[in-house]
Write a protein that holds these residues in place. Structure first.
Motif, PDB file in Angstrom:
ATOM      1  N   MET A  92       0.827  -1.211   0.000  1.00 17.74           N
ATOM      2  CA  MET A  92       0.000   0.000   0.000  1.00 17.74           C
ATOM      3  C   MET A  92       0.860   1.259   0.000  1.00 17.74           C
ATOM      4  N   ARG A  93       1.986   1.206   0.703  1.00 20.28           N
ATOM      5  CA  ARG A  93       2.887   2.367   0.703  1.00 20.28           C
ATOM      6  C   ARG A  93       3.493   2.576  -0.688  1.00 20.28           C
ATOM      7  N   VAL A  94       3.870   1.483  -1.333  1.00 16.93           N
ATOM      8  CA  VAL A  94       4.391   1.572  -2.699  1.00 16.93           C
ATOM      9  C   VAL A  94       3.321   2.120  -3.634  1.00 16.93           C
ATOM     10  N   ALA A  95       2.095   1.594  -3.489  1.00 20.02           N
ATOM     11  CA  ALA A  95       0.991   2.037  -4.344  1.00 20.02           C
ATOM     12  C   ALA A  95       0.719   3.520  -4.161  1.00 20.02           C
ATOM     13  N   GLU A  96       0.761   3.986  -2.913  1.00 22.71           N
ATOM     14  CA  GLU A  96       0.512   5.397  -2.639  1.00 22.71           C
ATOM     15  C   GLU A  96       1.514   6.273  -3.399  1.00 22.71           C
ATOM     16  N   ASN A  97       2.788   5.920  -3.324  1.00 26.24           N
ATOM     17  CA  ASN A  97       3.809   6.702  -4.022  1.00 26.24           C
ATOM     18  C   ASN A  97       3.619   6.648  -5.533  1.00 26.24           C
ATOM     19  N   ALA A 127      -4.477 -21.049   5.447  1.00 27.96           N
ATOM     20  CA  ALA A 127      -5.617 -21.304   4.572  1.00 27.96           C
ATOM     21  C   ALA A 127      -5.206 -21.122   3.118  1.00 27.96           C
ATOM     22  N   THR A 128      -5.767 -21.949   2.244  1.00 25.39           N
ATOM     23  CA  THR A 128      -5.538 -21.813   0.809  1.00 25.39           C
ATOM     24  C   THR A 128      -6.621 -20.904   0.248  1.00 25.39           C
ATOM     25  N   LEU A 129      -6.220 -19.715  -0.177  1.00 26.14           N
ATOM     26  CA  LEU A 129      -7.203 -18.726  -0.634  1.00 26.14           C
ATOM     27  C   LEU A 129      -6.512 -17.608  -1.399  1.00 26.14           C
ATOM     28  N   GLY A 130      -7.313 -16.683  -1.898  1.00 31.70           N
ATOM     29  CA  GLY A 130      -6.795 -15.514  -2.593  1.00 31.70           C
ATOM     30  C   GLY A 130      -7.555 -14.277  -2.175  1.00 31.70           C
ATOM     31  N   SER A 131      -6.889 -13.132  -2.211  1.00 32.36           N
ATOM     32  CA  SER A 131      -7.559 -11.866  -1.886  1.00 32.36           C
ATOM     33  C   SER A 131      -6.946 -10.754  -2.724  1.00 32.36           C
ATOM     34  N   ALA A 132      -7.726  -9.707  -2.945  1.00 31.38           N
ATOM     35  CA  ALA A 132      -7.251  -8.603  -3.782  1.00 31.38           C
ATOM     36  C   ALA A 132      -7.900  -7.304  -3.345  1.00 31.38           C
ATOM     37  N   MET A 133      -7.166  -6.213  -3.504  1.00 29.91           N
ATOM     38  CA  MET A 133      -7.721  -4.880  -3.264  1.00 29.91           C
ATOM     39  C   MET A 133      -7.248  -3.938  -4.353  1.00 29.91           C
ATOM     40  N   LEU A 134      -8.127  -3.047  -4.746  1.00 29.79           N
ATOM     41  CA  LEU A 134      -7.817  -2.073  -5.792  1.00 29.79           C
ATOM     42  C   LEU A 134      -7.744  -0.690  -5.165  1.00 29.79           C
ATOM     43  N   LEU A 135      -6.649   0.007  -5.405  1.00 30.37           N
ATOM     44  CA  LEU A 135      -6.439   1.330  -4.836  1.00 30.37           C
ATOM     45  C   LEU A 135      -6.421   2.377  -5.936  1.00 30.37           C
ATOM     46  N   SER A 136      -6.919   3.564  -5.612  1.00 34.65           N
ATOM     47  CA  SER A 136      -6.883   4.672  -6.567  1.00 34.65           C
ATOM     48  C   SER A 136      -6.660   5.972  -5.813  1.00 34.65           C
ATOM     49  N   LYS A 137      -6.245   6.990  -6.523  1.00 35.54           N
ATOM     50  CA  LYS A 137      -5.978   8.297  -5.929  1.00 35.54           C
ATOM     51  C   LYS A 137      -7.297   9.019  -5.676  1.00 35.54           C
ATOM     52  N   ASN A 138      -7.398   9.659  -4.504  1.00 31.87           N
ATOM     53  CA  ASN A 138      -8.618  10.384  -4.163  1.00 31.87           C
ATOM     54  C   ASN A 138      -8.257  11.546  -3.249  1.00 31.87           C
ATOM     55  N   SER A 139      -8.773  12.699  -3.554  1.00 37.73           N
ATOM     56  CA  SER A 139      -8.460  13.897  -2.769  1.00 37.73           C
ATOM     57  C   SER A 139      -9.416  14.102  -1.597  1.00 37.73           C
ATOM     58  N   ALA A 141     -10.489  13.661   1.856  1.00 34.70           N
ATOM     59  CA  ALA A 141      -9.810  13.257   3.091  1.00 34.70           C
ATOM     60  C   ALA A 141     -10.652  12.339   3.959  1.00 34.70           C
ATOM     61  N   SER A 142     -11.956  12.272   3.701  1.00 34.30           N
ATOM     62  CA  SER A 142     -12.816  11.407   4.505  1.00 34.30           C
ATOM     63  C   SER A 142     -12.792   9.963   4.022  1.00 34.30           C
ATOM     64  N   LYS A 143     -12.125   9.715   2.901  1.00 35.91           N
ATOM     65  CA  LYS A 143     -12.066   8.364   2.345  1.00 35.91           C
ATOM     66  C   LYS A 143     -10.667   7.780   2.559  1.00 35.91           C
ATOM     67  N   GLY A 144     -10.578   6.464   2.388  1.00 36.39           N
ATOM     68  CA  GLY A 144      -9.282   5.812   2.507  1.00 36.39           C
ATOM     69  C   GLY A 144      -8.927   5.480   3.946  1.00 36.39           C
ATOM     70  N   ILE A 145      -7.663   5.184   4.179  1.00 35.52           N
ATOM     71  CA  ILE A 145      -7.192   4.828   5.519  1.00 35.52           C
ATOM     72  C   ILE A 145      -7.192   6.072   6.396  1.00 35.52           C
ATOM     73  N   GLN A 146      -7.890   5.992   7.520  1.00 35.68           N
ATOM     74  CA  GLN A 146      -8.083   7.169   8.366  1.00 35.68           C
ATOM     75  C   GLN A 146      -7.105   7.242   9.536  1.00 35.68           C
ATOM     76  N   GLY A 147      -6.505   6.165   9.896  1.00 30.01           N
ATOM     77  CA  GLY A 147      -5.572   6.174  11.012  1.00 30.01           C
ATOM     78  C   GLY A 147      -4.660   4.970  10.947  1.00 30.01           C
ATOM     79  N   PHE A 148      -3.540   5.064  11.631  1.00 31.13           N
ATOM     80  CA  PHE A 148      -2.559   3.992  11.518  1.00 31.13           C
ATOM     81  C   PHE A 148      -1.699   3.933  12.772  1.00 31.13           C
ATOM     82  N   ALA A 149      -1.401   2.736  13.223  1.00 34.48           N
ATOM     83  CA  ALA A 149      -0.501   2.551  14.355  1.00 34.48           C
ATOM     84  C   ALA A 149       0.446   1.401  14.044  1.00 34.48           C
ATOM     85  N   PHE A 150       1.684   1.545  14.457  1.00 32.77           N
ATOM     86  CA  PHE A 150       2.680   0.510  14.187  1.00 32.77           C
ATOM     87  C   PHE A 150       3.529   0.304  15.433  1.00 32.77           C
TER      88      PHE A 150
END
Length: 213
Positions: A92-97, A127-139, A141-150
């Motif tokens: 996601m960080r790579v995609a953002e850039n 588990a044997t499975l697959g998952s996918a997410m599609l990201l796009s640029k959006n201005s 601020a109420s959309k997308g990831i709203q907070g983060f902790a590491f």
């Protein structure tokens, strides 16, 4: 987003293709507008190393494979980003850039896991499975990831790791995999997750009863 959980499918590539297609269809976007695909899956069919799994998944999805023959001359780039359980986060960080440079309208991130033998294996802990997410640029601020902790914690053990033993496996190496997990790994992981999540939820005013995932 899109997922693939069909139990009769044992191939990581097949699961990735199903999840990716469902994600694209759900989003209703044109495949020609997906300029980057990142694969963050770890365990793959027949323990393949080359070619990169991302290239095989890209072919499965038909993402801008030959920009010379396409009506619109657009190419799509794909690569594997193998970084364990936090691979999706780093993708996601790579995609953002990538999106900030307007190099693509959409970035597809895919993960799929399967035992290398493509057969059901009782000791295999994932588990044997697959998952996918599609990201796009959006201005907005109420959309997308709203907070983060590491947070991280030092540990002397291996925690959870998978590897091959070519000399021990011999001709069966394509279908073999050894996974070691510390005896107290689950307890340590849970304790660490709670240590990070609880203060973050307080900081963000998130009520546990209102949280779906």
């Amino acid at each position: 987003t899109g997922i693939s959980t069909e139990q009769d499918i044992r191939s990581s590539i097949e699961h990735a293709g199903l999840a990716g297609n469902r994600c694209i269809e759900e989003a209703g976007v044109n495949r020609l507008d997906i300029g980057l695909m990142i694969n963050v899956g770890i365990y793959r069919d027949q323990n393949m190393v080359e070619p990169g799994m991302a290239a095989l998944i890209q072919k499965k999805l038909g993402l801008n494979l030959d920009y010379i023959t396409l009506p619109v001359r657009k190419s799509a780039f794909s690569f594997d980003l193998m970084h364990g359980g936090i691979g999706a986060l780093h993708a996601m960080r790579v995609a953002e850039n990538y999106l900030q440079t307007d190099s693509a309208q959409h970035v597809l991130i895919i993960a799929s896991e399967a035992h290398p033998s493509n057969r059901a294996d009782a000791p295999f802990p994932y588990a044997t499975l697959g998952s996918a997410m599609l990201l796009s640029k959006n201005s907005d601020a109420s959309k997308g990831i709203q907070g983060f902790a590491f947070g991280s914690t030092p540990h002397a053990q291996i925690a959870s790791t998978g590897f091959l033993k070519p000399l021990a496996c011999g001709a069966e190496g394509r279908d073999a995999l050894e996974i070691q997990v510390d005896a107290d790994y689950a307890e340590q992981a849970l304790a660490h997750a709670l240590k990070i999540a609880r203060p973050f939820m307080l900081q963000q005013n998130i009520a546990a009863n209102d949280t779906q995932l």
